[in-house]
Design a protein around this motif. Structure first.
Motif, mmCIF file in Angstrom:
data_model
loop_
_atom_site.group_PDB
_atom_site.id
_atom_site.type_symbol
_atom_site.label_atom_id
_atom_site.label_comp_id
_atom_site.label_asym_id
_atom_site.label_seq_id
_atom_site.Cartn_x
_atom_site.Cartn_y
_atom_site.Cartn_z
ATOM 1 N N VAL A 18 0.834 -1.199 0.000
ATOM 2 C CA VAL A 18 0.000 0.000 0.000
ATOM 3 C C VAL A 18 0.872 1.254 0.000
ATOM 4 N N THR A 19 1.921 1.244 0.806
ATOM 5 C CA THR A 19 2.833 2.387 0.846
ATOM 6 C C THR A 19 3.430 2.650 -0.538
ATOM 7 N N THR A 20 3.886 1.599 -1.188
ATOM 8 C CA THR A 20 4.483 1.734 -2.514
ATOM 9 C C THR A 20 3.465 2.219 -3.545
ATOM 10 N N LEU A 21 2.249 1.659 -3.491
ATOM 11 C CA LEU A 21 1.240 2.018 -4.489
ATOM 12 C C LEU A 21 0.720 3.433 -4.295
ATOM 13 N N LEU A 22 0.626 3.890 -3.052
ATOM 14 C CA LEU A 22 0.214 5.277 -2.836
ATOM 15 C C LEU A 22 1.255 6.244 -3.407
ATOM 16 N N GLN A 23 2.510 5.911 -3.217
ATOM 17 C CA GLN A 23 3.559 6.769 -3.773
ATOM 18 C C GLN A 23 3.580 6.685 -5.300
ATOM 19 N N ARG A 24 3.318 5.496 -5.824
ATOM 20 C CA ARG A 24 3.262 5.343 -7.282
ATOM 21 C C ARG A 24 2.068 6.096 -7.859
ATOM 22 N N ARG A 25 0.943 6.056 -7.163
ATOM 23 C CA ARG A 25 -0.232 6.789 -7.616
ATOM 24 C C ARG A 25 0.029 8.287 -7.637
ATOM 25 N N THR A 26 0.800 8.780 -6.673
ATOM 26 C CA THR A 26 1.142 10.195 -6.651
ATOM 27 C C THR A 26 1.922 10.588 -7.902
ATOM 28 N N ARG A 27 2.801 9.687 -8.345
ATOM 29 C CA ARG A 27 3.618 9.986 -9.529
ATOM 30 C C ARG A 27 2.864 9.753 -10.837
ATOM 31 N N GLU A 28 2.085 8.643 -10.897
ATOM 32 C CA GLU A 28 1.517 8.195 -12.165
ATOM 33 C C GLU A 28 0.001 8.309 -12.238
ATOM 34 N N GLY A 29 -0.664 8.482 -11.097
ATOM 35 C CA GLY A 29 -2.111 8.386 -11.086
ATOM 36 C C GLY A 29 -2.555 6.937 -11.170
ATOM 37 N N GLY A 30 -3.830 6.723 -11.465
ATOM 38 C CA GLY A 30 -4.345 5.368 -11.619
ATOM 39 C C GLY A 30 -5.044 4.851 -10.386
ATOM 40 N N THR A 31 -5.779 3.766 -10.573
ATOM 41 C CA THR A 31 -6.475 3.045 -9.506
ATOM 42 C C THR A 31 -5.802 1.689 -9.383
ATOM 43 N N TRP A 32 -5.470 1.291 -8.157
ATOM 44 C CA TRP A 32 -4.624 0.111 -7.959
ATOM 45 C C TRP A 32 -5.259 -0.862 -6.981
ATOM 46 N N ARG A 33 -4.929 -2.145 -7.194
ATOM 47 C CA ARG A 33 -5.373 -3.185 -6.275
ATOM 48 C C ARG A 33 -4.196 -4.106 -5.946
ATOM 49 N N VAL A 34 -4.101 -4.468 -4.675
ATOM 50 C CA VAL A 34 -3.142 -5.487 -4.253
ATOM 51 C C VAL A 34 -3.884 -6.461 -3.353
ATOM 52 N N ARG A 35 -3.605 -7.732 -3.505
ATOM 53 C CA ARG A 35 -4.262 -8.706 -2.644
ATOM 54 C C ARG A 35 -3.337 -9.877 -2.345
ATOM 55 N N THR A 36 -3.598 -10.476 -1.203
ATOM 56 C CA THR A 36 -2.930 -11.707 -0.820
ATOM 57 C C THR A 36 -3.860 -12.457 0.110
ATOM 58 N N SER A 37 -3.443 -13.649 0.525
ATOM 59 C CA SER A 37 -4.255 -14.454 1.439
ATOM 60 C C SER A 37 -3.353 -15.155 2.443
ATOM 61 N N LEU A 38 -3.923 -15.535 3.551
ATOM 62 C CA LEU A 38 -3.166 -16.295 4.539
ATOM 63 C C LEU A 38 -2.715 -17.636 3.956
ATOM 64 N N ARG A 39 -3.569 -18.229 3.124
ATOM 65 C CA ARG A 39 -3.191 -19.509 2.522
ATOM 66 C C ARG A 39 -1.995 -19.343 1.585
ATOM 67 N N ARG A 40 -1.955 -18.231 0.844
ATOM 68 C CA ARG A 40 -0.807 -17.990 -0.038
ATOM 69 C C ARG A 40 0.464 -17.785 0.786
ATOM 70 N N VAL A 41 0.357 -17.086 1.907
ATOM 71 C CA VAL A 41 1.512 -16.888 2.785
ATOM 72 C C VAL A 41 1.960 -18.230 3.368
ATOM 73 N N ALA A 42 0.985 -19.082 3.718
ATOM 74 C CA ALA A 42 1.329 -20.405 4.248
ATOM 75 C C ALA A 42 2.129 -21.215 3.234
ATOM 76 N N ALA A 43 1.741 -21.144 1.958
ATOM 77 C CA ALA A 43 2.484 -21.868 0.919
ATOM 78 C C ALA A 43 3.923 -21.367 0.832
ATOM 79 N N GLU A 44 4.102 -20.060 0.988
ATOM 80 C CA GLU A 44 5.453 -19.490 0.969
ATOM 81 C C GLU A 44 6.271 -20.031 2.133
ATOM 82 N N LEU A 45 5.666 -20.066 3.301
ATOM 83 C CA LEU A 45 6.367 -20.553 4.484
ATOM 84 C C LEU A 45 6.716 -22.031 4.345
ATOM 85 N N LEU A 46 5.795 -22.813 3.805
ATOM 86 C CA LEU A 46 6.036 -24.249 3.658
ATOM 87 C C LEU A 46 7.113 -24.550 2.624
ATOM 88 N N GLY A 47 7.433 -23.602 1.768
ATOM 89 C CA GLY A 47 8.488 -23.806 0.779
ATOM 90 C C GLY A 47 9.862 -23.385 1.250
#
Length: 369
Positions: free
Chosen positions: A286-315
């Protein structure tokens, strides 16, 4: 960082540790294995008892007896059919985790072309988000850790909760630092007014429930161009109706049995690592996208899930014989506040050289910027 990740273990209110876990949250032996339940919220506890055919005044022993006679699938089905939360304790599935790791840990997309917004910020190197408005629609740990971090970076964070779902006091004290907190119906015109002038919104409810309220990322992007939308879910947007918590994802993803002390009895990570990791990752995005929006404009979305984080940890690499935990003095990593006459001790920020503003009383602020 270690104390921050385990903040609930160091939290005290008036010198005492709060009761973090309900007696209806935990592992239960079934006829053919184990299940994990989550009953910290009263409505989830009531649903669990109802699903098992137990009286509202039943205790943990009644639950234990009821589940011992059922297969794991039967117990999970009975509880979830009544609106309760339960999952089977499963072994890890490496192929599933590899498939998840092939997807972005943080799924970032631009939802509209360049859209310029009025520059309202007064950012500094120490507070890069000063002047940004963040609407916080999250509960429990992961989402609130994200928005607590955004407030630490200077954002004006306003948490909104529904009128009929109070938050446990201890839980808000643990993650409410630097935010204002109000109660408001998301279907009200006043809520829409908040969205009109927000810079970012952080979503932590089930994707399907948000869609029904018109608060899904695509709908928000259409109605409020220029917004940064951060979406966190337990299981991912491919399971939009499914609710969950860190403990449940640990159990079903295989982490609970990886952490087993004997290879059969489920265990837990020494911290709610899925929650905290997801929260910090989203805050960075969110911090990065707010700063990017200040420079470039646009509407942005970022998403993740606990299950996706779990897969990262298990690897990640694992130690065959982990070193025992060493005792240490946590006091340099704790901070003290007085909130509404209560003496509150919480973890300090994970970022060295920064300090939280005090948490406020839950739901006591006005729903205005």
């Amino acid at each position: 960082m270690a104390v921050s990740y385990r903040g609930d273990r160091f939290l005290t209110i008036d010198g005492a540790a709060p009761p973090v876990w309900s007696p209806f949250s935990g592992f239960w032996r079934t006829r053919d294995g184990w299940i994990r339940t989550h009953g910290n919220y009263p409505h989830h506890a009531r649903a669990l008892l109802s699903g098992l055919g137990l009286q509202p005044d039943a205790d943990a022993d009644h639950v234990r007896t009821a589940l011992a006679s059922l297969a794991s699938g039967e117990g999970v089905a009975a509880i979830t059919a009544s609106g309760g939360l339960a999952v089977p304790v499963l072994r890890e599935r490496p192929e599933d985790d590899r498939a998840l790791r092939a997807t972005p840990l943080l799924d970032i997309a631009r939802l509209s072309p360049a859209y310029s917004v009025e520059r309202r910020t007064s950012a500094t190197a120490e507070q890069p988000l000063r002047g940004f408005r963040v609407l916080d629609l999250t509960r429990v740990i992961a989402g609130p850790v994200c928005t607590r971090t955004l407030a630490l970076f200077g954002a004006d964070v306003l948490r909104i909760d529904p009128p009929d779902l109070p938050e446990p006091e201890w839980q808000h004290f643990d993650t409410g630092h630097g935010k204002r907190s109000a109660v408001l119906d998301a279907r009200s015109s006043q809520f829409r007014d908040l969205l009109e002038t927000a810079d970012a919104v952080v979503l932590g409810y089930r994707p399907a429930a948000l869609d029904r309220l018109g608060l899904g990322p695509d709908e928000l992007a259409h109605r409020y161009p220029g917004l940064v939308v951060a979406q966190l879910s337990a299981w991912g947007t491919d399971q939009p109706e499914r609710a969950g918590f860190d403990s449940l994802v640990q159990a079903e993803s295989g982490i609970a049995l990886v952490e087993s002390p004997d290879g059969h009895t489920p265990g837990v990570l020494p911290a709610q690592a899925l929650d905290h990791s997801a929260g910090y990752l989203l805050a960075a995005a969110v911090t990065t996208l707010l700063q990017r929006r200040t420079r470039e404009g646009g509407t942005w979305r970022v998403r993740t899930s606990l299950r996706r984080v779990a897969a990262e940890l298990l690897g990640m690499p694992r130690a065959d014989d982990p070193a025992p935990e060493e005792a240490f003095d946590p006091s340099p990593h704790l901070t003290h506040f007085t909130v509404g006459g209560r003496d509150v001790v919480t973890a300090r920020p994970a970022l060295a050289g920064t300090d939280f503003a005090p948490p406020r009383r839950w739901g006591r602020d006005q729903p205005v910027w």
